[in-house]
Write a protein that holds these residues in place. Structure first.
Motif, PDB file in Angstrom:
ATOM      1  N   HIS A 196     -12.511   4.223  48.002  1.00 58.99           N
ATOM      2  CA  HIS A 196     -13.845   4.346  47.399  1.00 58.99           C
ATOM      3  C   HIS A 196     -13.714   5.146  46.112  1.00 58.99           C
ATOM      4  N   PRO A 197     -13.443   4.496  45.003  1.00 54.44           N
ATOM      5  CA  PRO A 197     -13.155   5.256  43.774  1.00 54.44           C
ATOM      6  C   PRO A 197     -14.307   6.144  43.317  1.00 54.44           C
ATOM      7  N   PHE A 198     -15.521   5.680  43.535  1.00 54.38           N
ATOM      8  CA  PHE A 198     -16.642   6.496  43.039  1.00 54.38           C
ATOM      9  C   PHE A 198     -16.835   7.745  43.898  1.00 54.38           C
ATOM     10  N   ARG A 199     -16.551   7.591  45.175  1.00 55.37           N
ATOM     11  CA  ARG A 199     -16.616   8.787  46.031  1.00 55.37           C
ATOM     12  C   ARG A 199     -15.479   9.748  45.670  1.00 55.37           C
ATOM     13  N   GLU A 206     -14.240  10.083  42.835  1.00 55.40           N
ATOM     14  CA  GLU A 206     -14.654  10.702  41.571  1.00 55.40           C
ATOM     15  C   GLU A 206     -15.655  11.835  41.815  1.00 55.40           C
ATOM     16  N   ARG A 207     -16.546  11.599  42.758  1.00 53.00           N
ATOM     17  CA  ARG A 207     -17.518  12.664  43.060  1.00 53.00           C
ATOM     18  C   ARG A 207     -16.810  13.902  43.606  1.00 53.00           C
ATOM     19  N   ASP A 264     -15.295  15.717  40.781  1.00 57.78           N
ATOM     20  CA  ASP A 264     -16.313  16.505  40.069  1.00 57.78           C
ATOM     21  C   ASP A 264     -16.653  17.773  40.843  1.00 57.78           C
ATOM     22  N   ALA A 282      -8.930   8.300  41.146  1.00 56.76           N
ATOM     23  CA  ALA A 282     -10.156   7.485  41.084  1.00 56.76           C
ATOM     24  C   ALA A 282     -10.030   6.452  39.976  1.00 56.76           C
ATOM     25  N   GLU A 283      -9.520   6.879  38.833  1.00 58.77           N
ATOM     26  CA  GLU A 283      -9.371   5.942  37.709  1.00 58.77           C
ATOM     27  C   GLU A 283      -8.397   4.833  38.063  1.00 58.77           C
ATOM     28  N   LYS A 299     -10.006   2.429  40.439  1.00 59.22           N
ATOM     29  CA  LYS A 299     -10.947   1.533  39.742  1.00 59.22           C
ATOM     30  C   LYS A 299     -10.179   0.444  39.008  1.00 59.22           C
ATOM     31  N   LYS A 332      -8.904  -2.112  41.341  1.00 61.54           N
ATOM     32  CA  LYS A 332      -9.970  -3.020  41.792  1.00 61.54           C
ATOM     33  C   LYS A 332     -10.299  -4.043  40.698  1.00 61.54           C
TER      34      LYS A 332
END
Lengths: 358, 145
Positions: free
Chosen positions: A17-20, A22-23, A26, A88-89, A92, A95
């Motif tokens: 889950h790349p966006f997770r 990334e979170r 952060d 994460a990058e 992505k 994907k």
């Protein structure tokens, strides 16, 4: 897709889950910033006070030590954040490559070989990114006793991040596992072929090479030896002892209650004889945790507590001021060095260290 | 954070002037050294109060600097993603442990500082007592004159 790499492709590229991620990156960065600010506040604060006697220097030393610990924590968090962000990058990007593969090479049975090759390449790239992330996380040794293990720059640079640009054909991302040579020994030059990329699996060169990894890593998922606590039956990390019970409030209010931190034995304080204003500092602190000696605690050599000067008859007894947390029974000096390279030799460490997934 | 009693760190922040009742009457009749000491102790007490507030603030900040725990399936499935999750959790745990230790040390600092502050207050009270004695003596002398 019916190729041999279908399973890997699915596990490594489709499931993350790349966006997770990334979170989380952060979040780590935010926490690093909070710690950094706290560290500089402490540093600035202690310089603004003027306390006399021996108390002033003792206070200053204790607070500066604390500021160092906080700053190191911030740096660790920052490194972790960067590793998560890079992963994460990369995820992505993998994907996106998968989308591209699906578009160019539809899964209609006509492109089985090409699809498999592309899947293998993308999976390899993702694996390399994961290995880099693992190496960084392993290098975070925030709880090493400060002072007992010298923090040294590694004698060899850490393994470089996965190369994405082919040194030969310049394509980005590189479709082969481009390794221009072992950073340490120069062996195993990249085998990158122009034209249709030929995927050459990154073969572990020898155990001393930073790219060498646990052979178990090369087994097919599901057949890996060694216990895997993240079995499909328990797909997510149970909220066991770590974060679950540790909210900021808990930490602030009852330090140590939620984590396996050895309780700090406060030094026994005994009033000494003398007038009310002239007693001596009495006790040190046995094994002050965190590598930060509290004011008045005994030093590593069991020196006297130094908050204030001794003005009376008592003697400051720095009782067993070990100043460490007692960890490190399995660690040798210089092990930090090794940890920067994911050499896979600490499989046991992998399984025993974080007791959080049970 | 409790302030231990009796004081954990009993020190004389600054040497107070001696008891005027035990000194020669001429030396004991001047209030200046006592007032000077009292002033210095007040300044010091202010600094210590500031440090206690700083420690409290730092404890709060450290408490707020703990990242969320990663989920086990965050990085995908299979051996390497699971290892990544495990190592991320391990790093998280180590950082957390360090921060908790720092919080413990901070709380000990705060306890020591509080004791120190109590001691400063006690010295100030003592000096105030001396001043009262001197002023009483001066008043007696003035009355006699």
């Amino acid at each position: 897709m019916a190729g041999a790499n279908e399973g890997r492709f699915h596990e490594l590229v489709e499931r993350p889950h790349p966006f997770r991620i990334e979170r989380h990156a952060d979040d780590w960065a935010r926490c690093a910033e909070v710690l950094r600010t706290a560290s500089s506040d402490v540093r600035r604060g202690i310089q603004n006070v003027d306390v006399g006697g021996q108390t002033g220097p003792a206070l200053q030393a204790a607070f500066l030590d604390l500021a160092d610990v906080l700053e190191e924590g911030a740096q660790d968090l920052r490194r972790g954040s960067r590793a998560l962000g890079e992963l994460a990058e990369e995820t992505k990007s993998a994907k996106n490559r998968k989308k591209d593969i699906d578009g160019r090479l539809p899964d209609n049975g006509a492109h089985v070989a090409e699809r498999d090759q592309a899947a293998a390449s993308t999976s390899d790239s993702q694996e390399a990114a994961l290995r880099h992330g693992i190496a960084v996380m392993k290098s975070i040794r925030a709880d090493e006793p400060r002072g007992s293990v010298p923090i040294q720059a590694p004698t060899t640079p850490p393994p470089p991040p996965p190369t994405r640009r082919c040194p030969r054909c310049g394509s980005d991302p590189c479709q082969c596992q481009a390794v221009s040579g072992c950073p340490r020994c120069g062996a195993s030059p990249c085998v990158c072929v122009d034209g249709p990329h030929v995927v050459t699996p990154v073969t572990p060169v020898h155990p001393d090479c930073p790219d060498w990894d646990d052979p178990a890593d090369f087994t097919t998922p599901g057949t890996a030896q060694g216990p895997s606590s993240l079995s499909p039956a328990a797909p997510s990390a149970p909220a066991a002892p770590l974060g679950s019970g540790v909210s900021p409030g808990v930490v602030g209010g009852a330090a140590g209650a939620a984590a396996p931190v050895a309780p700090v034995a406060f030094g026994a304080m005994a009033p000494t004889s003398g007038s009310g204003v002239a007693a001596a500092p009495v006790a040190g602190t046995a094994g002050a945790a965190g590598g930060v000696r509290p004011i008045g605690a005994g030093g590593p050599m069991g020196s006297a507590g130094t908050l204030g000067r001794s003005g009376g008859s008592g003697t400051g007894a720095g009782a067993a001021g070990a100043g460490g947390r007692g960890r490190g029974k399995d660690r040798k000096p210089g092990s930090r060095d090794r940890d920067l390279h994911d050499d896979g030799r600490d499989w046991l460490d992998d399984e025993s260290a974080p007791d959080v997934l049970r | 954070m409790t302030s231990p009693t009796p004081p954990t760190v009993a020190v004389t922040p600054t040497s107070p002037p001696s008891d005027p009742s035990t000194t020669a009457s001429t030396a004991g009749s001047s209030t200046e050294p006592y007032e000077q000491s009292q002033h210095e102790i007040r300044l010091e007490e202010e600094d210590v109060r500031y440090l206690i507030a700083l420690v409290d603030e730092t404890v709060r900040n450290v408490g707020g600097s703990i990242p969320r725990q990663v989920e086990g399936d965050l990085f995908g499935g299979g051996h390497l993603p699971e290892r990544m999750a495990r190592h991320t959790l391990g790093a998280h745990e180590r950082i957390l442990r360090t921060l908790l230790s720092s919080v413990q040390a901070l709380e000990e600092h705060a306890g020591s500082l509080q004791s120190y502050r109590d001691e400063l207050n006690r010295v100030e009270d003592t000096i105030q007592g001396y001043l009262d004695q001197i002023n009483g003596r001066v008043a007696t002398i003035d009355g006699a004159v």
